[in-house]
Design a protein around this motif. Structure first.
Motif, PDB file in Angstrom:
ATOM      1  N   ASP A 136      -4.495  -2.423   1.575  1.00 19.68           N
ATOM      2  CA  ASP A 136      -4.818  -3.851   1.491  1.00 19.68           C
ATOM      3  C   ASP A 136      -5.452  -4.299   2.805  1.00 19.68           C
ATOM      4  OD1 ASP A 136      -5.006  -6.559   1.178  1.00 19.68           O
ATOM      5  OD2 ASP A 136      -2.908  -6.887   0.640  1.00 19.68           O
ATOM      6  N   ARG A 138      -6.596  -7.015   3.713  1.00 15.01           N
ATOM      7  CA  ARG A 138      -6.275  -8.394   4.105  1.00 15.01           C
ATOM      8  C   ARG A 138      -5.113  -8.448   5.084  1.00 15.01           C
ATOM      9  NH1 ARG A 138      -5.507 -10.567  -1.886  1.00 15.01           N
ATOM     10  NH2 ARG A 138      -4.283  -8.646  -1.826  1.00 15.01           N
ATOM     11  N   VAL A 372      -3.935   2.572  -6.446  1.00 16.64           N
ATOM     12  CA  VAL A 372      -4.671   1.345  -6.133  1.00 16.64           C
ATOM     13  C   VAL A 372      -5.963   1.289  -6.951  1.00 16.64           C
ATOM     14  CG1 VAL A 372      -5.888   0.100  -4.309  1.00 16.64           C
ATOM     15  CG2 VAL A 372      -3.661   1.139  -3.831  1.00 16.64           C
TER      16      VAL A 372
END
Length: 386
Positions: A136, A138, A372
């Protein structure tokens, strides 16, 4: 004019005659995959006319489109060292593509030209220790603060492939305007390459997978790659091609493992006949052949989409995610069957399939874990009807 078919055959011959003998020295003889070995192999590749399938002819490359790359890199991937020898191994493969599409003219001259021509290696520092960015992006923790003269970067990274000995690192850091990419030279005093992490895969990547620290790392405004705040969008420029190049390279190794297996079970006898005569062995061979054919088809489809629609198209992202998921798992199955059909010899590095299997395990994680990618594939499919 050299055709793609001729280039594929020339690459096969180069790998067979010049790379595979060195591969055995590395796997079974203790020779280290370092920059001296890389430069020697790449010089030989240049002499053979097979260097640079990802590079522009201006940098001594072959100037191939993605469809042609798929065929050539499968041939190069027949050896663990083949992609490195032709300058198509991570992270330089993705960085060549990224710089070619994003860098300004001065950056292309300073960074892309020596990278694409094989004079230097590079690294990209994205992944961070927890709680930082992994799958991820972010969660990015590394920070770049703007100053009167440029930027100061602070943060920790790990799994920075090729960092030891890289001429420069592309660092992804958080700014007030969003994630941003910065070009950081090797000799920058704020860049500290730390421990080389002891990973399963260690044969084919000079520079290893390293821990990297940016400590009050000062860079000028000219170090910004692309646009401030657009780092994650720019990462997508390299992501689809890089995932597919992984698939091309590793498929080549699976094809070679299949052939090594066929050769072995044809010669080796048990219970009065060659192992190849036993139905259970034939079933494993057939399953591997099916996996190889399906993987090749998915790669070809995704390569055509990248050529026709560009790497940032939604269809290219979708198809490369599918290809990466399937091919990484199919390659693992082929290599695992190769080990099984070699019997006890399959777990020794006298027969290279053992090392192939170990090296390939990370393929299911790098450039996006299968889980993912399945999640992202499903989200795109489910968004459609809504």
């Amino acid at each position: 004019m050299t055709t793609v078919a001729q280039l594929v055959e020339r690459t096969r011959e180069f790998v067979r005659d010049h790379v595979i003998p060195v591969e055995r020295e590395v796997v079974a003889g203790g020779r280290v995959t370092d920059d001296a070995l890389r430069l020697d192999l790449q010089k030989t590749a240049k002499d053979a006319g097979v260097f640079g399938p990802l590079s522009d002819p201006a940098y001594g490359g072959l100037g191939l489109d993605t469809r042609a790359q798929a065929r050539v890199l499968e041939a190069a991937g027949a050896s663990l060292l083949g992609p490195l020898a032709v300058n198509a191994w991570a992270p330089d493969d993705g960085n060549i593509h990224l710089l070619a599409h994003v860098a300004d003219p001065e950056q292309r001259e300073r960074y892309l030209a020596p990278l694409a021509s094989g004079e230097v290696r590079s690294a990209i520092a994205m992944t961070e220790p927890a709680p930082g960015a992994g799958s991820d992006p972010r969660m990015l923790q590394t920070v770049a603060e703007e100053t009167d003269t440029g930027w100061i970067i602070n943060g920790s990274k790990h799994f920075t492939t090729g960092a030891q000995g890289a001429a420069f690192v592309i660092c992804v850091a958080r700014t007030a305007d969003g994630p941003t990419m910065f070009l950081v030279d090797q000799d920058n005093p704020g860049l500290r390459v730390g421990r080389r992490m002891p990973t399963l895969d260690h044969t084919s990547a000079p520079g290893g997978h390293c821990e990297v620290e940016f400590a009050d790392c000062e860079v000028p405004d000219e170090a910004v790659l692309g646009t401030v705040g657009a780092g994650l969008e720019l990462a997508q420029v390299r992501l689809a091609p890089s995932r597919l190049i992984f698939c091309m390279n590793w498929l080549g190794l699976a094809v070679r493992a299949q052939q090594l297996t066929v050769d072995h079970i044809t010669r080796r006898h048990a219970f009065g006949v060659a192992i190849a005569e036993h139905g259970l062995a034939q079933g494993l061979v057939a399953d591997s052949e099916i996996d190889i054919a399906a993987a090749r088809g998915l790669i070809a489809t995704a390569a055509a989409t990248i050529d026709e629609q560009g790497p940032l198209s939604a269809q290219a992202r979708h198809e490369t995610s599918i290809a990466k998921t399937f091919v990484s798992e199919a390659v693992w199955r082929v290599l695992d069957r190769a080990v099984q059909l070699h019997g006890a010899l399959g777990v020794t590095e006298d027969h290279l399939v053992a090392r192939f299997l170990v090296e390939a395990r990370a393929f299911r994680i790098y450039e996006g874990p299968s889980e993912v990618l399945r999640w992202s594939i499903a989200r795109r499919v489910l968004r459609g009807p809504r």
